[in-house]
Design a protein around this motif. Structure first.
Motif, PDB file in Angstrom:
ATOM      1  N   UNK A  80     125.672  56.940  18.239  1.00 45.80           N
ATOM      2  CA  UNK A  80     124.277  57.393  18.254  1.00 45.80           C
ATOM      3  C   UNK A  80     123.944  58.164  19.528  1.00 45.80           C
ATOM      4  N   UNK A  81     124.622  57.871  20.632  1.00 45.41           N
ATOM      5  CA  UNK A  81     124.339  58.564  21.895  1.00 45.41           C
ATOM      6  C   UNK A  81     124.916  59.983  21.905  1.00 45.41           C
ATOM      7  N   UNK A 107     121.234  66.268  17.801  1.00 42.33           N
ATOM      8  CA  UNK A 107     119.831  66.400  17.453  1.00 42.33           C
ATOM      9  C   UNK A 107     118.965  65.728  18.520  1.00 42.33           C
ATOM     10  N   UNK A 108     117.663  65.974  18.439  1.00 42.53           N
ATOM     11  CA  UNK A 108     116.723  65.214  19.254  1.00 42.53           C
ATOM     12  C   UNK A 108     116.654  63.817  18.659  1.00 42.53           C
ATOM     13  N   UNK A 109     116.819  62.791  19.477  1.00 37.38           N
ATOM     14  CA  UNK A 109     116.845  61.412  19.004  1.00 37.38           C
ATOM     15  C   UNK A 109     115.674  60.644  19.604  1.00 37.38           C
ATOM     16  N   UNK A 110     114.929  59.956  18.765  1.00 35.52           N
ATOM     17  CA  UNK A 110     113.826  59.131  19.257  1.00 35.52           C
ATOM     18  C   UNK A 110     114.375  57.853  19.878  1.00 35.52           C
ATOM     19  N   UNK A 111     113.549  57.170  20.643  1.00 37.30           N
ATOM     20  CA  UNK A 111     113.933  55.865  21.172  1.00 37.30           C
ATOM     21  C   UNK A 111     114.136  54.900  20.017  1.00 37.30           C
ATOM     22  N   UNK A 164     117.596  45.597  12.314  1.00 37.91           N
ATOM     23  CA  UNK A 164     117.873  47.024  12.155  1.00 37.91           C
ATOM     24  C   UNK A 164     117.404  47.745  13.416  1.00 37.91           C
ATOM     25  N   UNK A 165     118.324  48.488  14.023  1.00 38.49           N
ATOM     26  CA  UNK A 165     117.980  49.365  15.131  1.00 38.49           C
ATOM     27  C   UNK A 165     117.887  50.758  14.546  1.00 38.49           C
ATOM     28  N   UNK A 166     116.718  51.350  14.664  1.00 38.62           N
ATOM     29  CA  UNK A 166     116.399  52.582  13.955  1.00 38.62           C
ATOM     30  C   UNK A 166     116.116  53.705  14.937  1.00 38.62           C
ATOM     31  N   UNK A 167     116.660  54.873  14.651  1.00 36.96           N
ATOM     32  CA  UNK A 167     116.368  56.074  15.413  1.00 36.96           C
ATOM     33  C   UNK A 167     116.147  57.223  14.437  1.00 36.96           C
ATOM     34  N   UNK A 168     115.352  58.178  14.867  1.00 34.48           N
ATOM     35  CA  UNK A 168     115.104  59.365  14.065  1.00 34.48           C
ATOM     36  C   UNK A 168     115.733  60.548  14.774  1.00 34.48           C
ATOM     37  N   UNK A 169     116.632  61.244  14.072  1.00 31.81           N
ATOM     38  CA  UNK A 169     117.249  62.461  14.603  1.00 31.81           C
ATOM     39  C   UNK A 169     116.561  63.634  13.936  1.00 31.81           C
ATOM     40  N   UNK A 170     116.163  64.619  14.723  1.00 37.52           N
ATOM     41  CA  UNK A 170     115.487  65.765  14.124  1.00 37.52           C
ATOM     42  C   UNK A 170     115.985  67.057  14.754  1.00 37.52           C
ATOM     43  N   UNK A 171     115.992  68.087  13.939  1.00 37.53           N
ATOM     44  CA  UNK A 171     116.357  69.426  14.361  1.00 37.53           C
ATOM     45  C   UNK A 171     115.517  70.374  13.512  1.00 37.53           C
ATOM     46  N   UNK A 172     114.561  71.043  14.132  1.00 33.04           N
ATOM     47  CA  UNK A 172     113.651  71.893  13.372  1.00 33.04           C
ATOM     48  C   UNK A 172     112.838  71.051  12.417  1.00 33.04           C
ATOM     49  N   UNK A 173     112.818  71.449  11.139  1.00 35.49           N
ATOM     50  CA  UNK A 173     112.065  70.715  10.128  1.00 35.49           C
ATOM     51  C   UNK A 173     112.872  69.585   9.489  1.00 35.49           C
ATOM     52  N   UNK A 174     114.140  69.480   9.845  1.00 35.07           N
ATOM     53  CA  UNK A 174     115.006  68.471   9.241  1.00 35.07           C
ATOM     54  C   UNK A 174     114.952  67.182  10.035  1.00 35.07           C
ATOM     55  N   UNK A 186     118.531  57.211  11.224  1.00 33.96           N
ATOM     56  CA  UNK A 186     119.821  56.581  11.480  1.00 33.96           C
ATOM     57  C   UNK A 186     119.554  55.122  11.815  1.00 33.96           C
ATOM     58  N   UNK A 187     120.254  54.224  11.147  1.00 30.72           N
ATOM     59  CA  UNK A 187     120.007  52.809  11.369  1.00 30.72           C
ATOM     60  C   UNK A 187     121.316  52.064  11.555  1.00 30.72           C
ATOM     61  N   UNK A 188     121.296  51.127  12.498  1.00 33.08           N
ATOM     62  CA  UNK A 188     122.419  50.213  12.671  1.00 33.08           C
ATOM     63  C   UNK A 188     121.917  48.818  12.330  1.00 33.08           C
TER      64      UNK A 188
END
Length: 181
Positions: free
Chosen positions: A19-20, A24-28, A121-131, A135-137
């Motif tokens: 995940x690191x 993409x831009x990854x949220x906390x 569940x550890x959850x993060x949101x990856x984004x690039x533009x409108x996409x 992502x969850x572990x």
């Protein structure tokens, strides 16, 4: 419809290393505690029809989910709020998008709890533009009768507008060596 890709079980540290390395831009990370029970008939009639049935409690709400396999990489998923599996089945059977053969099966079969899980569940949101890709572990315990088995899985869920090919490309960029996982 949700497109879900599951990867093989991975150790906790490995998942966070992956995940690191996101391009993409990854949220906390957000953490959610969940409990789920999975249902079928004793002779696994749902599984034989490519269907899974789950009752999950998360964030104080219970959701009943029916998933139907439509191809090797996609499933249709139907969710209803329900406090019990009986209430969930009743509500799912009212959905005209679920084939009649499946609603008759879940309505008339002797559905039993096959196993349960309790996990974080550890959850993060990856984004690039409108996409956007969620992502969850998941890390926790699978429970069946007296047996408890620890597990850890890395999951990716895409937004409705994200196509299969984009998901596959994103998956490749998320993991340096996908064959090793």
């Amino acid at each position: 419809m949700e497109i879900e890709m599951k990867l093989a079980p991975v150790p906790h540290k490995t998942a966070f290393d992956i995940l690191e390395k996101e391009p993409f831009y990854i949220t906390d990370a957000q953490k959610i505690t969940m409990q789920a029970s999975y249902y079928d008939t004793l002779d696994k009639a749902l599984k034989k029809h490519g269907v899974s049935l789950r009752l999950r409690k998360e964030n104080g709400q219970s959701v009943c989910c029916l998933k139907m396999k439509v191809s090797d990489i996609a499933r249709h998923e139907f969710e209803v709020y329900a406090d019990s599996i009986a209430e969930g089945i009743s509500k799912l059977c009212q959905n005209s998008d679920i084939p009649g053969s499946i609603t008759r099966l879940i309505k008339n079969a002797d559905i039993v709890c096959m196993f349960s899980s309790r996990f974080e569940r550890t959850l993060r949101l990856a984004s690039s533009g409108d996409s956007k890709i969620e992502i969850a572990y998941d890390s926790g315990q699978l429970m069946q009768s007296l047996n408890n088995v620890p597990f850890g899985t890395l999951n990716r869920f895409d937004a409705e507008t994200f196509g299969h090919n984009i998901c596959a490309t994103a998956l490749d960029s998320l993991i340096e060596n996908p064959d090793e996982i």
